[in-house]
Design a protein around this motif. Structure first.
Motif, PDB file in Angstrom:
ATOM      1  N   LEU A  84       0.853  -1.177   0.000  1.00 22.94           N
ATOM      2  CA  LEU A  84       0.000   0.000   0.000  1.00 22.94           C
ATOM      3  C   LEU A  84       0.897   1.238   0.000  1.00 22.94           C
ATOM      4  O   LEU A  84       1.858   1.312   0.765  1.00 22.94           O
ATOM      5  CB  LEU A  84      -0.887  -0.020   1.243  1.00 22.94           C
ATOM      6  N   VAL A  85       0.589   2.216  -0.860  1.00 26.03           N
ATOM      7  CA  VAL A  85       1.414   3.410  -0.975  1.00 26.03           C
ATOM      8  C   VAL A  85       0.519   4.654  -1.003  1.00 26.03           C
ATOM      9  O   VAL A  85      -0.539   4.658  -1.621  1.00 26.03           O
ATOM     10  CB  VAL A  85       2.308   3.349  -2.239  1.00 26.03           C
ATOM     11  N   LYS A  86       0.955   5.682  -0.281  1.00 24.31           N
ATOM     12  CA  LYS A  86       0.275   6.975  -0.328  1.00 24.31           C
ATOM     13  C   LYS A  86       1.030   7.836  -1.326  1.00 24.31           C
ATOM     14  O   LYS A  86       2.240   8.040  -1.192  1.00 24.31           O
ATOM     15  CB  LYS A  86       0.261   7.647   1.044  1.00 24.31           C
ATOM     16  N   VAL A  87       0.306   8.343  -2.325  1.00 23.33           N
ATOM     17  CA  VAL A  87       0.918   9.076  -3.424  1.00 23.33           C
ATOM     18  C   VAL A  87       0.446  10.525  -3.404  1.00 23.33           C
ATOM     19  O   VAL A  87      -0.749  10.792  -3.279  1.00 23.33           O
ATOM     20  CB  VAL A  87       0.543   8.429  -4.780  1.00 23.33           C
ATOM     21  N   SER A  88       1.395  11.441  -3.536  1.00 20.10           N
ATOM     22  CA  SER A  88       1.090  12.864  -3.716  1.00 20.10           C
ATOM     23  C   SER A  88       1.595  13.243  -5.095  1.00 20.10           C
ATOM     24  O   SER A  88       2.771  13.028  -5.417  1.00 20.10           O
ATOM     25  CB  SER A  88       1.801  13.714  -2.664  1.00 20.10           C
ATOM     26  N   LEU A  89       0.700  13.802  -5.898  1.00 22.10           N
ATOM     27  CA  LEU A  89       1.076  14.204  -7.248  1.00 22.10           C
ATOM     28  C   LEU A  89       1.487  15.680  -7.262  1.00 22.10           C
ATOM     29  O   LEU A  89       1.146  16.444  -6.355  1.00 22.10           O
ATOM     30  CB  LEU A  89      -0.091  13.981  -8.207  1.00 22.10           C
ATOM     31  N   ALA A  90       2.192  16.067  -8.314  1.00 22.62           N
ATOM     32  CA  ALA A  90       2.665  17.442  -8.456  1.00 22.62           C
ATOM     33  C   ALA A  90       1.509  18.438  -8.479  1.00 22.62           C
ATOM     34  O   ALA A  90       1.670  19.581  -8.050  1.00 22.62           O
ATOM     35  CB  ALA A  90       3.510  17.570  -9.724  1.00 22.62           C
ATOM     36  N   ASP A  91       0.324  18.022  -8.924  1.00 24.74           N
ATOM     37  CA  ASP A  91      -0.828  18.932  -8.984  1.00 24.74           C
ATOM     38  C   ASP A  91      -1.569  19.052  -7.652  1.00 24.74           C
ATOM     39  O   ASP A  91      -2.601  19.702  -7.553  1.00 24.74           O
ATOM     40  CB  ASP A  91      -1.798  18.513 -10.086  1.00 24.74           C
ATOM     41  N   ASP A 114       4.919  12.523 -12.648  1.00 26.77           N
ATOM     42  CA  ASP A 114       3.844  13.283 -11.997  1.00 26.77           C
ATOM     43  C   ASP A 114       3.851  13.157 -10.476  1.00 26.77           C
ATOM     44  O   ASP A 114       3.090  13.850  -9.792  1.00 26.77           O
ATOM     45  CB  ASP A 114       2.477  12.818 -12.516  1.00 26.77           C
ATOM     46  N   VAL A 115       4.679  12.265  -9.935  1.00 29.13           N
ATOM     47  CA  VAL A 115       4.673  11.982  -8.494  1.00 29.13           C
ATOM     48  C   VAL A 115       5.636  12.938  -7.781  1.00 29.13           C
ATOM     49  O   VAL A 115       6.810  13.014  -8.124  1.00 29.13           O
ATOM     50  CB  VAL A 115       5.090  10.520  -8.221  1.00 29.13           C
TER      51      VAL A 115
END
Length: 164
Positions: free
Chosen positions: A102-109, A140-141
């Motif tokens: 499981l991974v929490k992802v924050s995108l550049a936007d 994008d990450v």
């Protein structure tokens, strides 16, 4: 003592143990210097390096550093460790080696979401986000961190209803 110089000595040693150099950190620690070498690798089961892998590599890294002049004349303490879950996923191999995690992802936007890694190639990862497949380009990450799951089923285990 510079991390770049240490990297040039350490990297070929780690390759002999099928380990990738992930980072070298050099920090003052009292009268000594702390040299932290962070490694990554597939390991025998594909789940990352074992403690035995790291222990053997540590002996070889220590001998190589002692034999070189990159550490200077001062005392140092060597620590060799695996990436662990607190380090962000920054390279395609990090995503691949954390398949099914499981991974929490924050995108550049500014978008954030959590999903399970189902696949990865050189350009993007595929995640299961609430039952929906989502492909995320690494470009994008802005940040991605593995989430600790205390009740996570081991890889390859079956749900109780599947055992009958």
């Amino acid at each position: 003592m510079k991390a770049e110089q240490i990297s040039t000595v350490v990297e070929p040693i780690l390759e002999q143990f099928a380990l990738d150099l992930d980072a070298v950190e050099v920090k003052p620690a009292g009268k000594r210097t702390m040299v932290r070498v962070v490694v990554d690798g597939d390991g025998a089961d594909g789940g990352g390096p074992s403690l035995d892998d790291i222990a053997e590599a540590t002996k070889a890294v220590s001998a190589a550093l002692d034999a070189s002049d990159v550490t200077g004349a001062g005392s140092y303490t060597l620590e060799v460790s695996s990436r662990g879950v607190s380090r962000p996923l920054t390279l395609p191999r990090h995503w691949r080696r954390n398949h099914d995690r499981l991974v929490k992802v924050s995108l550049a936007d500014g978008t954030e979401f959590t999903g399970r890694i189902t696949g990865a190639d050189d350009a993007a990862a595929t995640l299961d986000v609430d039952g929906t497949e989502r492909r995320v380009a690494f470009a994008d990450v802005s940040n991605a961190l593995i989430q600790v799951e205390l009740n996570r089923k081991p890889r390859g285990s079956r749900a109780p209803e599947e055992e009958n």
